[in-house]
Design a protein around this motif. Structure first.
Motif, PDB file in Angstrom:
ATOM      1  N   LEU A   6      80.638 -70.004  -2.359  1.00  0.00           N
ATOM      2  CA  LEU A   6      81.942 -70.027  -1.789  1.00  0.00           C
ATOM      3  C   LEU A   6      82.763 -70.664  -2.851  1.00  0.00           C
ATOM      4  CD1 LEU A   6      83.758 -69.688   0.356  1.00  0.00           C
ATOM      5  CD2 LEU A   6      83.110 -71.882   0.968  1.00  0.00           C
ATOM      6  N   GLN A   7      82.249 -71.766  -3.794  1.00  0.00           N
ATOM      7  CA  GLN A   7      83.112 -72.246  -4.866  1.00  0.00           C
ATOM      8  C   GLN A   7      83.402 -71.078  -5.907  1.00  0.00           C
ATOM      9  OE1 GLN A   7      81.663 -75.658  -6.664  1.00  0.00           O
ATOM     10  NE2 GLN A   7      83.430 -76.376  -7.472  1.00  0.00           N
ATOM     11  N   ALA A   8      82.261 -70.313  -6.121  1.00  0.00           N
ATOM     12  CA  ALA A   8      82.402 -69.217  -7.356  1.00  0.00           C
ATOM     13  C   ALA A   8      83.642 -68.150  -7.034  1.00  0.00           C
ATOM     14  CB  ALA A   8      80.963 -68.696  -7.672  1.00  0.00           C
ATOM     15  N   LEU A   9      83.514 -67.850  -5.575  1.00  0.00           N
ATOM     16  CA  LEU A   9      84.363 -67.127  -5.045  1.00  0.00           C
ATOM     17  C   LEU A   9      85.850 -67.692  -5.337  1.00  0.00           C
ATOM     18  CD1 LEU A   9      85.275 -64.119  -3.579  1.00  0.00           C
ATOM     19  CD2 LEU A   9      84.870 -65.455  -1.552  1.00  0.00           C
ATOM     20  N   TRP A  10      85.765 -68.918  -4.674  1.00  0.00           N
ATOM     21  CA  TRP A  10      87.297 -69.548  -4.672  1.00  0.00           C
ATOM     22  C   TRP A  10      87.926 -69.585  -6.095  1.00  0.00           C
ATOM     23  CZ3 TRP A  10      90.685 -70.236  -1.194  1.00  0.00           C
ATOM     24  CH2 TRP A  10      91.621 -71.182  -1.486  1.00  0.00           C
ATOM     25  N   ASN A  11      87.026 -69.684  -7.153  1.00  0.00           N
ATOM     26  CA  ASN A  11      87.417 -70.048  -8.441  1.00  0.00           C
ATOM     27  C   ASN A  11      87.409 -68.762  -9.385  1.00  0.00           C
ATOM     28  OD1 ASN A  11      88.054 -72.516  -8.415  1.00  0.00           O
ATOM     29  ND2 ASN A  11      86.016 -73.233  -8.508  1.00  0.00           N
ATOM     30  N   HIS A  12      87.216 -67.551  -8.730  1.00  0.00           N
ATOM     31  CA  HIS A  12      86.929 -66.242  -9.416  1.00  0.00           C
ATOM     32  C   HIS A  12      88.569 -65.885  -9.844  1.00  0.00           C
ATOM     33  CE1 HIS A  12      86.348 -61.880 -10.089  1.00  0.00           C
ATOM     34  NE2 HIS A  12      85.260 -62.441 -10.332  1.00  0.00           N
ATOM     35  N   PRO A  13      88.620 -65.198 -11.054  1.00  0.00           N
ATOM     36  CA  PRO A  13      89.900 -64.797 -11.452  1.00  0.00           C
ATOM     37  C   PRO A  13      90.556 -63.731 -10.408  1.00  0.00           C
ATOM     38  CG  PRO A  13      88.506 -64.718 -13.194  1.00  0.00           C
ATOM     39  CD  PRO A  13      87.802 -64.975 -12.049  1.00  0.00           C
ATOM     40  N   ALA A  14      89.842 -63.010  -9.657  1.00  0.00           N
ATOM     41  CA  ALA A  14      90.432 -62.240  -8.641  1.00  0.00           C
ATOM     42  C   ALA A  14      90.062 -62.786  -7.328  1.00  0.00           C
ATOM     43  CB  ALA A  14      89.899 -60.789  -8.708  1.00  0.00           C
ATOM     44  N   GLY A  15      90.052 -64.204  -7.317  1.00  0.00           N
ATOM     45  CA  GLY A  15      89.670 -64.730  -5.904  1.00  0.00           C
ATOM     46  C   GLY A  15      90.969 -64.836  -5.096  1.00  0.00           C
ATOM     47  N   PRO A  16      90.551 -65.561  -3.928  1.00  0.00           N
ATOM     48  CA  PRO A  16      91.689 -65.866  -2.758  1.00  0.00           C
ATOM     49  C   PRO A  16      93.107 -66.735  -3.175  1.00  0.00           C
ATOM     50  CG  PRO A  16      89.669 -66.727  -1.975  1.00  0.00           C
ATOM     51  CD  PRO A  16      89.467 -66.192  -3.361  1.00  0.00           C
ATOM     52  N   LYS A  17      92.857 -67.457  -4.409  1.00  0.00           N
ATOM     53  CA  LYS A  17      94.070 -67.995  -4.860  1.00  0.00           C
ATOM     54  C   LYS A  17      95.232 -67.005  -5.806  1.00  0.00           C
ATOM     55  CE  LYS A  17      91.601 -71.360  -7.220  1.00  0.00           C
ATOM     56  NZ  LYS A  17      91.234 -72.429  -8.017  1.00  0.00           N
ATOM     57  N   THR A  18      94.623 -65.912  -5.620  1.00  0.00           N
ATOM     58  CA  THR A  18      95.596 -64.992  -6.607  1.00  0.00           C
ATOM     59  C   THR A  18      96.065 -63.796  -5.986  1.00  0.00           C
ATOM     60  OG1 THR A  18      93.649 -63.515  -7.324  1.00  0.00           O
ATOM     61  CG2 THR A  18      94.283 -65.355  -8.589  1.00  0.00           C
ATOM     62  N   ILE A  19      97.240 -63.275  -6.418  1.00  0.00           N
ATOM     63  CA  ILE A  19      97.757 -62.133  -5.564  1.00  0.00           C
ATOM     64  C   ILE A  19      96.770 -60.878  -5.701  1.00  0.00           C
ATOM     65  CG2 ILE A  19      98.829 -61.335  -7.544  1.00  0.00           C
ATOM     66  CD1 ILE A  19     100.156 -61.005  -4.001  1.00  0.00           C
ATOM     67  N   HIS A  20      95.784 -61.001  -6.694  1.00  0.00           N
ATOM     68  CA  HIS A  20      94.812 -59.755  -6.821  1.00  0.00           C
ATOM     69  C   HIS A  20      93.927 -59.698  -5.716  1.00  0.00           C
ATOM     70  CE1 HIS A  20      96.473 -59.607 -10.992  1.00  0.00           C
ATOM     71  NE2 HIS A  20      96.084 -60.692 -11.339  1.00  0.00           N
ATOM     72  N   THR A  25      94.041 -56.634   0.276  1.00  0.00           N
ATOM     73  CA  THR A  25      93.895 -56.970   1.552  1.00  0.00           C
ATOM     74  C   THR A  25      94.804 -56.327   2.369  1.00  0.00           C
ATOM     75  OG1 THR A  25      92.680 -58.883   0.789  1.00  0.00           O
ATOM     76  CG2 THR A  25      93.327 -58.969   3.008  1.00  0.00           C
ATOM     77  N   PHE A  26      96.210 -56.689   2.026  1.00  0.00           N
ATOM     78  CA  PHE A  26      97.281 -56.001   3.092  1.00  0.00           C
ATOM     79  C   PHE A  26      97.342 -54.670   2.793  1.00  0.00           C
ATOM     80  CE2 PHE A  26      99.120 -60.618   2.664  1.00  0.00           C
ATOM     81  CZ  PHE A  26      98.975 -60.762   3.747  1.00  0.00           C
ATOM     82  N   LYS A  27      96.929 -53.928   1.931  1.00  0.00           N
ATOM     83  CA  LYS A  27      96.896 -52.357   1.681  1.00  0.00           C
ATOM     84  C   LYS A  27      95.928 -51.609   2.776  1.00  0.00           C
ATOM     85  CE  LYS A  27      98.006 -50.408  -2.284  1.00  0.00           C
ATOM     86  NZ  LYS A  27      97.906 -49.891  -3.478  1.00  0.00           N
ATOM     87  N   TRP A  28      95.010 -52.667   3.008  1.00  0.00           N
ATOM     88  CA  TRP A  28      93.870 -52.114   3.978  1.00  0.00           C
ATOM     89  C   TRP A  28      94.678 -51.763   5.322  1.00  0.00           C
ATOM     90  CZ3 TRP A  28      89.771 -49.603   3.217  1.00  0.00           C
ATOM     91  CH2 TRP A  28      89.130 -49.996   2.188  1.00  0.00           C
ATOM     92  N   GLY A  29      95.576 -52.508   5.580  1.00  0.00           N
ATOM     93  CA  GLY A  29      96.518 -52.388   6.827  1.00  0.00           C
ATOM     94  C   GLY A  29      96.962 -51.123   6.986  1.00  0.00           C
TER      95      GLY A  29
END
Length: 108
Positions: A6-20, A25-29
């Motif tokens: 979970l920490q690795a995902l959180w700190n990933h360069p394309a993780g939940p803290k970034t627009i990437h 995720t919104f485009k899936w809508g």
């Protein structure tokens, strides 16, 4: 183990803290809404909207493989957008320009 993943995902360069993370995720809508429109009659589909969905999907699916870090969520959502857009455009074109084929299939 789970905490480190979970920490690795959180700190990933394309993780939940970034627009990437959030942009695809919104485009899936949009892709899901386009799938929901499969039951909509072809005369109610919009050429500009479906062309925009298709072109966006095609362009960004290519671009998502070039950027670093590779964002497979972005790639997947854009392939879905291109696929659903092409399908909807095909339905619209068949309805508008080849109505006799549609009527012949309905009679069978």
């Amino acid at each position: 183990m789970a905490a480190s993943k979970l920490q690795a995902l959180w700190n990933h360069p394309a993780g939940p803290k970034t627009i990437h993370f959030w942009a695809p995720t919104f485009k899936w809508g949009i892709s899901i809404a386009n799938v929901a429109d499969f039951s909509k009659p072809p005369e109610k589909l919009s050429y500009p909207q479906q062309i925009a969905v298709t072109c966006t999907g095609l362009i960004w699916s290519r671009y998502s493989t070039v950027i670093t870090p590779k964002n497979w969520n972005l790639f997947s959502v854009n392939v879905a957008m291109a696929t659903t857009g092409i399908y909807q455009l095909t339905r619209k074109i068949q309805h508008d320009y080849f109505p006799e084929e549609e009527a012949a299939v309905a009679k069978e």
